[in-house]
Design a protein around this motif. Structure first.
Motif, mmCIF file in Angstrom:
data_model
loop_
_atom_site.group_PDB
_atom_site.id
_atom_site.type_symbol
_atom_site.label_atom_id
_atom_site.label_comp_id
_atom_site.label_asym_id
_atom_site.label_seq_id
_atom_site.Cartn_x
_atom_site.Cartn_y
_atom_site.Cartn_z
ATOM 1 N N VAL A 181 0.869 -1.175 0.000
ATOM 2 C CA VAL A 181 0.000 0.000 0.000
ATOM 3 C C VAL A 181 0.907 1.226 0.000
ATOM 4 C CG1 VAL A 181 -1.691 1.325 1.327
ATOM 5 C CG2 VAL A 181 -1.896 -1.157 1.194
ATOM 6 N N PHE A 197 1.852 4.910 0.523
ATOM 7 C CA PHE A 197 1.287 5.894 1.453
ATOM 8 C C PHE A 197 2.099 7.186 1.353
ATOM 9 C CE2 PHE A 197 -1.129 5.740 5.759
ATOM 10 C CZ PHE A 197 -1.419 7.089 5.671
ATOM 11 N N SER A 236 12.798 2.195 -0.626
ATOM 12 C CA SER A 236 12.059 0.969 -0.305
ATOM 13 C C SER A 236 12.973 -0.245 -0.358
ATOM 14 C CB SER A 236 10.899 0.783 -1.279
ATOM 15 O OG SER A 236 11.382 0.903 -2.591
ATOM 16 N N ARG A 275 8.323 7.991 -4.272
ATOM 17 C CA ARG A 275 8.761 6.969 -3.314
ATOM 18 C C ARG A 275 7.651 5.942 -3.084
ATOM 19 N NH1 ARG A 275 10.166 8.495 2.906
ATOM 20 N NH2 ARG A 275 7.903 8.648 3.001
ATOM 21 N N ALA A 276 6.417 6.438 -2.961
ATOM 22 C CA ALA A 276 5.291 5.528 -2.706
ATOM 23 C C ALA A 276 5.004 4.658 -3.934
ATOM 24 C CB ALA A 276 4.060 6.317 -2.308
ATOM 25 N N ILE A 329 7.249 1.246 -5.000
ATOM 26 C CA ILE A 329 7.017 -0.121 -4.495
ATOM 27 C C ILE A 329 5.974 -0.857 -5.352
ATOM 28 C CG2 ILE A 329 7.585 0.515 -2.103
ATOM 29 C CD1 ILE A 329 4.531 0.268 -1.497
#
Lengths: 354, 224
Positions: free
Chosen positions: A79, A81, A101, A143-144, A147
């Motif tokens: 998820v 975020f 990550s 960055r989110a 992943i």
């Protein structure tokens, strides 16, 4: 294509929340007053807060189920975020933040793709603390997304941004929604931010889902709550045509027969424009007016009237539905009722172009 | 030779004792600082006050208390002697113990504030990026608190180097086994004709202390 299904009860201190909704891939606005449980919902979906009971699933993956006794830990949930305040790692560069990550590397093809998509190339070697708020927001989104999340959650992404950066992030989120076919949930306590992003809305009030679906449907058909109506703005979309003068464009809305001269700026390069028209800035007249300075008079048919105390909202069809807000006294004096013809009059300067 | 064998011995002993004290107490101090900074601990104010005692007690009192606790007939010391044959007072190991006790509050204080300065929310962010809670701490919290942690280590080391009162009370001033730099300076100060040795060791002390302060200011600047 993944869909997010949530049916949970949560307790966070003295706060109790109950959420039930399902959202498909695409952008969805999460709207509600501050302190009503929007971030709590995000925390529960991400696994940072355990629901007391219920189910959270993305596509076929069950992230949490009290019945199955299943609770996938945060680090395995996929998820994405974007936190309010970003939470970027202050000791790392922009590039290292993006690939922070687990197993992340700048050699992965997705890195270059995200850097290109979010326009981060010139910032890569900078320390994140040297970046502006808008830049930090873009780094947090990259960055989110790095992943490859099944769901992307953005908590108040516009809270600390000036109008220009806000427009940039909105344009970026539209691009992201085209590239990643996942549910993208965006929290905002400003309804107009959400309106610029999407028509799909999840309204949270006092820890409960007050409405989930199309905002237009809610406003035009469902008899909306006055707190929503008082924040609602008409969204007018314009195409652009170059004007005779350099750097100037005509913004055209053929349905409403509107034409404005706008100066070209970086934001207008998309060849379409959006403008917000607050309902309270519209004057209703039952005759066309002459000898007034207001340049825009749109003929429309009254569809619905919502009265709440001293205020009345009139939904009128002018090819597009336009909401105007007048006093109830005025509505009574004009004897407005569905089917009546009215002219919606407003000054050009009240349009908020984005 | 610039330094006499006795002076070399004091310097080597000081450095070894300081290094050992810092290394041995590091894991426990880090754990306690983490616990006090991040967890709700019952009686945390009392625990902190107790841990900070050596910082405010007169060093000779600390030494005496340690003697009554760890001496051959002390509360704990008698068992150390009976079961393991260990006698801490007037031994090098005793100097290490004293150094640990007096430098512990400094390290604990710096470690605790270093951990407090890194918001817990960064660990949550790291968890959403695929790290377990433990790995999030190792990968992000520790590096982010590193300037504060390093300052704590360096200042604790410097405190060990400067320790005098509790050491002379608990471990005596035995050349080669318990005589550290401050004790050697004191011994030279008291004996006639040892001014040269005294000033050489004073110079060494000043150089070591200034170096420690320079290192801490480097980390302080990095933190800012």
């Amino acid at each position: 294509m993944s869909s997010l299904k949530v049916d949970i009860k949560v307790m966070a201190g003295s706060f109790a929340g109950e959420y039930k909704f399902a959202l498909e891939a695409g952008i969805h606005g999460v709207y509600g007053p501050s302190g009503n449980g929007k971030t709590t919902l995000f925390n529960a979906v991400a696994g940072l807060l355990n629901p007391t009971e219920g189910t959270v699933s993305v596509g076929e993956r069950v992230l949490f189920s009290s019945v199955l006794n299943q609770n996938i830990p945060v680090h395995h949930r996929k998820v994405g975020f974007c936190f309010q305040g970003y939470r970027l790692f202050p000791h790392l560069s922009v590039a290292k933040n993006i690939v922070a990550s687990k197993g992340g590397s700048t050699k992965k093809p997705l890195f270059n793709e995200l850097v290109g998509l979010l326009g981060l190339e010139p910032l890569l070697s900078k320390n994140v603390l040297q970046c502006s708020g808008g830049e930090q927001q873009r780094v947090a989104i990259a960055r989110a997304l790095f992943i490859c999340p099944d769901v992307l959650l953005l908590d108040e992404p516009f809270a600390a941004l000036d109008p220009q950066n806000r427009a940039k992030v909105i344009a970026l989120l539209h691009k992201i929604a085209q590239r990643f076919t996942i549910p993208i949930l965006v929290i905002s306590h400003q309804l107009d931010d959400i309106q610029l992003l999407t028509d799909s809305i999840l309204m949270i009030n006092a820890g409960k889902v007050a409405y989930c679906g199309s905002l237009s449907t809610y406003v035009f058909s469902n008899g909306p709550h006055p707190t929503v109506l008082s924040k609602y703005k008409n969204v007018l979309r314009f195409s652009l045509k170059p004007a005779e003068v350099a750097h100037y464009y005509y913004a055209l809305n053929h349905t409403l027969n509107l034409r404005f001269l706008v100066e070209r700026a970086g934001l207008y390069e998309t060849e379409s424009l959006t403008a917000m028209l607050p309902p309270s800035e519209i004057v209703l007249s039952i005759h066309p007016l002459q000898g007034v300075s207001a340049r825009n008079q749109i003929k429309a048919t009254v569809v619905k009237l919502y009265t709440e105390g001293a205020r009345t909202w009139c939904v009128a069809d002018a090819g597009e539905l336009v909401v105007s807000e007048i006093t109830t006294t005025a509505a009574v004096e004009l004897n407005l009722k569905p089917g009546d013809t009215v002219w919606c009059i407003f000054k050009s300067v009240v349009l908020e172009f984005n | 030779m610039l330094f006499s064998p006795a002076e070399w011995s004091a310097m080597k002993l000081s450095l070894w004792v300081s290094l050992l004290s810092v290394v041995i107490q590091l894991p426990f101090t880090a754990w306690l600082a983490w616990t006090l900074a991040r967890r709700k601990v019952r009686f945390s104010a009392f625990i902190e006050a107790f841990c900070n005692l050596p910082q405010v007690l007169p060093p000779v009192v600390t030494g005496l208390l340690l003697l009554s606790l760890l001496g051959k007939h002390g509360l704990v010391g008698q068992y150390l002697y009976q079961w393991f044959g260990v006698v801490l007072p007037f031994s090098t190991a005793g100097v290490v113990v004293v150094s640990m006790v007096v430098s512990f509050p400094i390290m604990l204080g710096f470690f605790k504030s270093a951990f407090e300065m890194v918001d817990k929310s960064f660990e949550e962010a790291a968890q959403t990026l695929g790290y377990s809670r433990f790995r999030a701490v190792l990968k992000f919290t520790i590096p982010m608190s590193l300037p504060g942690l390093a300052t704590g280590v360096v200042l604790a080391f410097a405190r060990c180097l400067g320790e005098f009162g509790a050491t002379i009370t608990f471990a005596g001033n035995i050349q080669g086994s318990t005589q550290t730099i401050p004790l050697a300076v004191y011994a030279a100060f008291q004996s006639l004709g040892s001014e040269g040795a005294m000033w050489r060791l004073v110079l060494v002390s000043v150089v070591l202390s200034v170096s420690a302060l320079l290192v801490t200011s480097y980390f302080k600047n990095r933190r800012q």
